[in-house]
Design a protein around this motif. Structure first.
Motif, PDB file in Angstrom:
ATOM      1  N   UNK A 110       0.860  -1.181   0.000  1.00  0.00           N
ATOM      2  CA  UNK A 110       0.000   0.000   0.000  1.00  0.00           C
ATOM      3  C   UNK A 110       0.894   1.229   0.000  1.00  0.00           C
ATOM      4  N   UNK A 111       0.723   2.119  -0.984  1.00  0.00           N
ATOM      5  CA  UNK A 111       1.546   3.311  -1.121  1.00  0.00           C
ATOM      6  C   UNK A 111       0.828   4.495  -0.487  1.00  0.00           C
ATOM      7  N   UNK A 112       1.502   5.176   0.431  1.00  0.00           N
ATOM      8  CA  UNK A 112       0.873   6.232   1.225  1.00  0.00           C
ATOM      9  C   UNK A 112       1.120   7.634   0.663  1.00  0.00           C
ATOM     10  N   UNK A 113       2.373   7.959   0.388  1.00  0.00           N
ATOM     11  CA  UNK A 113       2.740   9.316  -0.027  1.00  0.00           C
ATOM     12  C   UNK A 113       3.903   9.228  -0.997  1.00  0.00           C
ATOM     13  N   UNK A 114       4.124  10.331  -1.742  1.00  0.00           N
ATOM     14  CA  UNK A 114       5.155  10.337  -2.771  1.00  0.00           C
ATOM     15  C   UNK A 114       5.964  11.624  -2.673  1.00  0.00           C
ATOM     16  N   UNK A 115       7.263  11.498  -2.864  1.00  0.00           N
ATOM     17  CA  UNK A 115       8.158  12.643  -2.954  1.00  0.00           C
ATOM     18  C   UNK A 115       8.840  12.651  -4.312  1.00  0.00           C
ATOM     19  N   UNK A 116       9.135  13.839  -4.823  1.00  0.00           N
ATOM     20  CA  UNK A 116       9.713  13.991  -6.157  1.00  0.00           C
ATOM     21  C   UNK A 116      11.005  14.794  -6.051  1.00  0.00           C
ATOM     22  N   UNK A 117      12.087  14.224  -6.569  1.00  0.00           N
ATOM     23  CA  UNK A 117      13.373  14.927  -6.654  1.00  0.00           C
ATOM     24  C   UNK A 117      13.763  14.985  -8.126  1.00  0.00           C
ATOM     25  N   UNK A 118      13.977  16.186  -8.642  1.00  0.00           N
ATOM     26  CA  UNK A 118      14.324  16.375 -10.056  1.00  0.00           C
ATOM     27  C   UNK A 118      15.827  16.606 -10.170  1.00  0.00           C
ATOM     28  N   UNK A 119      16.485  15.772 -10.980  1.00  0.00           N
ATOM     29  CA  UNK A 119      17.922  15.897 -11.194  1.00  0.00           C
ATOM     30  C   UNK A 119      18.250  16.666 -12.477  1.00  0.00           C
ATOM     31  N   UNK A 120      17.376  16.578 -13.442  1.00  0.00           N
ATOM     32  CA  UNK A 120      17.601  17.278 -14.703  1.00  0.00           C
ATOM     33  C   UNK A 120      16.259  17.446 -15.411  1.00  0.00           C
ATOM     34  N   UNK A 121      16.115  18.553 -16.127  1.00  0.00           N
ATOM     35  CA  UNK A 121      14.906  18.744 -16.920  1.00  0.00           C
ATOM     36  C   UNK A 121      15.256  19.517 -18.185  1.00  0.00           C
ATOM     37  N   UNK A 122      14.539  19.244 -19.228  1.00  0.00           N
ATOM     38  CA  UNK A 122      14.738  19.917 -20.509  1.00  0.00           C
ATOM     39  C   UNK A 122      13.367  20.119 -21.150  1.00  0.00           C
ATOM     40  N   UNK A 123      12.811  21.295 -20.955  1.00  0.00           N
ATOM     41  CA  UNK A 123      11.509  21.597 -21.544  1.00  0.00           C
ATOM     42  C   UNK A 123      11.676  21.835 -23.033  1.00  0.00           C
ATOM     43  N   UNK A 124      10.771  21.257 -23.815  1.00  0.00           N
ATOM     44  CA  UNK A 124      10.861  21.339 -25.268  1.00  0.00           C
ATOM     45  C   UNK A 124      10.251  22.653 -25.752  1.00  0.00           C
ATOM     46  N   UNK A 125      11.064  23.712 -25.683  1.00  0.00           N
ATOM     47  CA  UNK A 125      10.626  25.048 -26.079  1.00  0.00           C
ATOM     48  C   UNK A 125      11.708  25.704 -26.908  1.00  0.00           C
ATOM     49  N   UNK A 126      11.308  26.710 -27.674  1.00  0.00           N
ATOM     50  CA  UNK A 126      12.283  27.527 -28.392  1.00  0.00           C
ATOM     51  C   UNK A 126      12.972  28.452 -27.400  1.00  0.00           C
ATOM     52  N   UNK A 127      14.255  28.708 -27.606  1.00  0.00           N
ATOM     53  CA  UNK A 127      15.011  29.553 -26.696  1.00  0.00           C
ATOM     54  C   UNK A 127      14.830  31.020 -27.079  1.00  0.00           C
ATOM     55  N   UNK A 128      15.035  31.901 -26.101  1.00  0.00           N
ATOM     56  CA  UNK A 128      14.895  33.328 -26.334  1.00  0.00           C
ATOM     57  C   UNK A 128      14.099  33.982 -25.223  1.00  0.00           C
ATOM     58  N   UNK A 129      13.918  35.297 -25.346  1.00  0.00           N
ATOM     59  CA  UNK A 129      13.184  36.037 -24.318  1.00  0.00           C
ATOM     60  C   UNK A 129      11.739  35.560 -24.248  1.00  0.00           C
ATOM     61  N   UNK A 130      11.114  35.363 -25.420  1.00  0.00           N
ATOM     62  CA  UNK A 130       9.773  34.797 -25.499  1.00  0.00           C
ATOM     63  C   UNK A 130       9.906  33.361 -25.987  1.00  0.00           C
TER      64      UNK A 130
END
Length: 359
Positions: free
Chosen positions: A57-77
């Motif tokens: 039975x799973x009670x609670x969850x914790x999340x640790x992020x080591x790396x992320x790369x959002x798929x977006x164009x770079x720039x001010x906008x």
């Protein structure tokens, strides 16, 4: 109280590589999946484990992020990188449905207990480490065939000092021993950032706004905390103005070392009464009651695991209030009292500069 209602062990699924997870966490936020995506994953994993004869039975969850790369164009906008859909029958361009995607490397931490039958000796507590490792390996195999926040799991990459095999450890009953174990566990989650809840900062921001505007609401406070609010800073009393006449600008509520704060959705609030199962046309699950809801928002903080003092600060668990129609996730993080040592540490290691350096 049943043993199934008390967490007995810690299940850790380290260094999961997730491809194309959902980066749009709510109608107003993006950049990381919602907390509800991981609580939903926890419940789905528990059902899959039951089918695999793993009585956890799973009670609670914790999340640790080591790396992320959002798929977006770079720039001010920035805008999301979208797929190109095939043309329509008449050759015209098909409509584009915006989809936000993000690649992640995360560690998931669950508190678990054994669902044992009455009168049967609990295997989790009395069994050997080898047996617990078998259950942890089974959890890893089951999860590898599931979606994580809408994304697909890729094989983990082993490396020097990097533990990628799922593992399970008992939670000591003694508070001091549990704290010692947690100090050892949290080192395995470095480098990385854990997402914790900061409802206290949202309440504090509301009090700050209402000091000058009594009409300010929680929404105003959330929007104010979700952005940078720069203003000119007057020189301190007794200090001369800059020789070049320039006036520095800064956000007085986001000072150096104040943390990596982000707006996050934490659950849902009801918009309607509960409808009986099967009474709403085209519902996803015709066997379950349905209720129309909207997102509930709060403030979160990305914090290095080495700054957490006990396990409960990391974990998120679901909370239901049927009377208020509120379905939200709660986190056990409580900030430590500020001290001179904490101020020195914040000055030596600036979280803001390190955090915002990521693409």
């Amino acid at each position: 109280m049943s043993h199934a209602n008390i967490p007995q062990a810690l299940l850790v699924l380290p260094r999961l590589r997730v491809q194309n997870a959902n980066a749009i966490s709510s109608p107003l936020t993006h950049g990381f999946p919602s907390v509800t995506a991981f609580t939903g994953l926890m419940w789905a994993l528990e059902r899959k484990l039951a089918q695999a004869d793993v009585p956890l039975h799973l009670h609670a969850v914790g999340v640790v992020c080591h790396h992320h790369q959002e798929q977006v164009t770079q720039g001010y906008v920035r805008s999301f990188n979208l797929t190109r859909n095939p043309v329509d029958k008449d050759g015209s361009t098909a409509a584009i449905v915006e989809e936000g995607r993000i690649h992640l490397e995360i560690t998931l931490v669950f508190t678990v207990s054994e669902k044992s039958a009455t009168g049967v000796a609990p295997t989790l507590v009395q069994g050997a480490q080898e047996h617990r490792q078998q259950w942890a390996d089974a959890a890893g195999r089951v999860l590898s065939q599931m979606r994580v926040a809408g994304g697909s799991l890729l094989p983990s990459r082993a490396g020097p000092g990097r533990r990628v095999r799922p593992w399970m450890e008992l939670l000591p009953d003694d508070a001091q021993k549990r704290a010692e174990h947690f100090r050892a566990w949290r080192r395995q989650w470095l480098p990385g950032f854990a997402l914790v809840g900061r409802d206290d900062l949202l309440a504090e921001r509301l009090r700050t706004l209402q000091a000058t505007d009594r009409q300010a609401t929680l929404l105003d406070a959330w929007l104010h905390a979700a952005r940078f609010n720069h203003q000119p800073v007057k020189p301190e009393e007794g200090k001369a103005q800059s020789a070049d006449g320039k006036v520095p600008w800064e956000d007085p509520l986001r000072k150096r070392g104040s943390g990596w704060l982000v707006p996050i959705p934490v659950g849902y609030a009801a918009l309607s009464a509960r409808h009986a199962a099967g009474s709403v046309l085209n519902a996803r699950d015709a066997a379950a009651p349905l209720r129309f809801v909207e997102s509930v928002y709060s403030i979160g903080e990305w914090i290095s695991p080495h700054r957490l003092t006990h396990l409960e600060q990391l974990l998120w668990q679901a909370e239901t209030d049927e009377a208020k129609g509120l379905y939200r996730c709660r986190n056990g993080y409580q900030p430590a009292p500020e001290s001179a040592d904490a101020a020195v540490e914040a000055e030596e290691w600036d979280d803001d500069e390190d955090a915002y350096a990521y693409p």
